[in-house]
Design an enzyme around this catalytic site. Sequence first.
Site, short mmCIF file in Angstrom:
data_model
loop_
_atom_site.label_atom_id
_atom_site.label_comp_id
_atom_site.label_asym_id
_atom_site.label_seq_id
_atom_site.Cartn_x
_atom_site.Cartn_y
_atom_site.Cartn_z
N ASP A 1 0.87 -1.20 0.00
CA ASP A 1 0.00 0.00 0.00
C ASP A 1 0.90 1.25 0.00
O ASP A 1 2.12 1.14 0.13
CB ASP A 1 -0.92 -0.01 1.24
CG ASP A 1 -1.92 1.15 1.25
OD1 ASP A 1 -2.30 1.63 0.16
OD2 ASP A 1 -2.32 1.58 2.34
N SER A 2 0.27 2.40 -0.11
CA SER A 2 1.02 3.66 -0.04
C SER A 2 1.44 3.96 1.40
O SER A 2 2.38 4.69 1.65
CB SER A 2 0.13 4.80 -0.53
OG SER A 2 -1.01 4.89 0.33
N THR B 1 -6.80 2.76 -4.67
CA THR B 1 -6.36 3.79 -5.61
C THR B 1 -5.42 3.20 -6.66
O THR B 1 -5.54 3.49 -7.85
CB THR B 1 -5.65 4.92 -4.85
OG1 THR B 1 -6.45 5.31 -3.74
CG2 THR B 1 -5.40 6.12 -5.75
N CYS C 1 -4.51 -1.59 -1.91
CA CYS C 1 -4.77 -0.16 -2.10
C CYS C 1 -5.76 -0.03 -3.24
O CYS C 1 -5.50 -0.48 -4.36
CB CYS C 1 -3.46 0.53 -2.47
SG CYS C 1 -3.65 2.25 -2.97
N CYS D 1 -11.26 2.73 0.61
CA CYS D 1 -9.83 2.98 0.76
C CYS D 1 -9.40 2.12 1.94
O CYS D 1 -10.09 2.08 2.96
CB CYS D 1 -9.58 4.46 1.07
SG CYS D 1 -7.89 4.81 1.64
N HIS E 1 -7.27 2.39 4.09
CA HIS E 1 -6.99 3.10 5.35
C HIS E 1 -8.24 3.19 6.23
O HIS E 1 -8.13 3.32 7.45
CB HIS E 1 -6.52 4.54 5.07
CG HIS E 1 -5.06 4.65 4.74
ND1 HIS E 1 -4.55 4.26 3.53
CD2 HIS E 1 -4.02 5.10 5.47
CE1 HIS E 1 -3.24 4.49 3.53
NE2 HIS E 1 -2.89 5.01 4.69
N GLU F 1 -3.57 7.40 9.21
CA GLU F 1 -2.11 7.32 9.45
C GLU F 1 -1.80 7.84 10.86
O GLU F 1 -1.00 7.27 11.59
CB GLU F 1 -1.35 8.16 8.42
CG GLU F 1 -1.40 7.63 7.00
CD GLU F 1 -0.33 6.57 6.71
OE1 GLU F 1 0.72 6.56 7.36
OE2 GLU F 1 -0.57 5.73 5.82
N GLY G 1 -3.67 8.89 -3.58
CA GLY G 1 -4.91 9.51 -4.06
C GLY G 1 -4.67 10.85 -4.74
O GLY G 1 -5.59 11.42 -5.32
N1 DGL Z 1 -4.90 3.04 1.03
C1 DGL Z 1 -5.07 3.55 -0.26
C2 DGL Z 1 -6.36 3.12 -0.91
O1 DGL Z 1 -6.89 2.09 -0.58
C3 DGL Z 1 -4.63 4.91 -0.69
C4 DGL Z 1 -4.36 6.03 0.25
C5 DGL Z 1 -3.57 7.13 -0.39
O2 DGL Z 1 -2.34 6.98 -0.43
O3 DGL Z 1 -4.13 8.12 -0.88
O4 DGL Z 1 -6.88 3.77 -1.77
#
Ligand code: DGL
Length: 263
Positions: A8-9, A74, A72, A180, A182, A149, A41
């Site tokens: 993931d990011s 995105t 992720c 997302c 997160h 985060e 994103g």
């Molecule tokens: N966790 C990520 C997702 O599921 C992206 C979060 C990000 O870096 O913008 O989209």
Amino acid sequence: MANILVFDSGVGGLSVYQEIQTLLPQHNYIYLFDNKAYPYGELEPQRLIERVSRFMRSMVEKHAIDLVVIACNTASTIVLPRLRQELKIPVVGVVPAIKPAAAISQKAIGLIATPATVVRSYTHNLIKEFAPNSKVELLGSTRLVTMAEEKLRGTAVNLVELQQILTPLLNQIDTAVLGCTHFPLLREEMQLVLGKGVTLIDSGKAIAERVKRLLDANMVDSSSRLSPYAIYSSATPWEGVALNIGLAKFGFSPVRTFPLPDA
Ligand code: DGL
């Protein structure tokens, strides 16, 4: 035993990792996050595709990875075809759980995701295909990603701020798709703000099931090449000490840098 890479990011993929690890505790896991290019994103699509492709090729080669999970939304909405072409191992992606949401929603669905995911044609096609008769409200927010985060680093979520961000959905929906990875980390707070009448749905369990099916079908056995139970990052992460405390709760050792030629 398989070597599984979860990517993931940032820390969002941990919500997916947790579901996979709970279902399949016998495997080796490496968690990689690209904090250098966070947030995804807000990243230009072509740059995102190039970065993820480079990371995956490099990791698969260096760590004898048997299966990759792009945890992720995105990234998954644009990189999966490229990765499946380039890698010779199964690649599992995660996309917003529109289909299960449409199956239970009686009123309207709120899709909460990153600003990129809510505008991707992939997402709009998902809605057209699986929720053609549902009202779907889209809400894209990077601040929510950062709040997750911060929470993992020990900062309490500001409910007033959360409520402000979610205001367009308040009393409008009965089902919220956490689009997302997160956002499951903010599940309790989101439930508080949206109210008990709203069902929150994410893709974590479905991803874990998919990983299981793929491993069963591919009969992967990497028991002879144990990979470390570790976590990598491409740049020095912010609030590193607090981050490591949060990561330890998921069973990870302190973060290490993954030296990747920049993309
Ligand atoms: N966790 C990520 C997702 O599921 C992206 C979060 C990000 O870096 O913008 O989209």
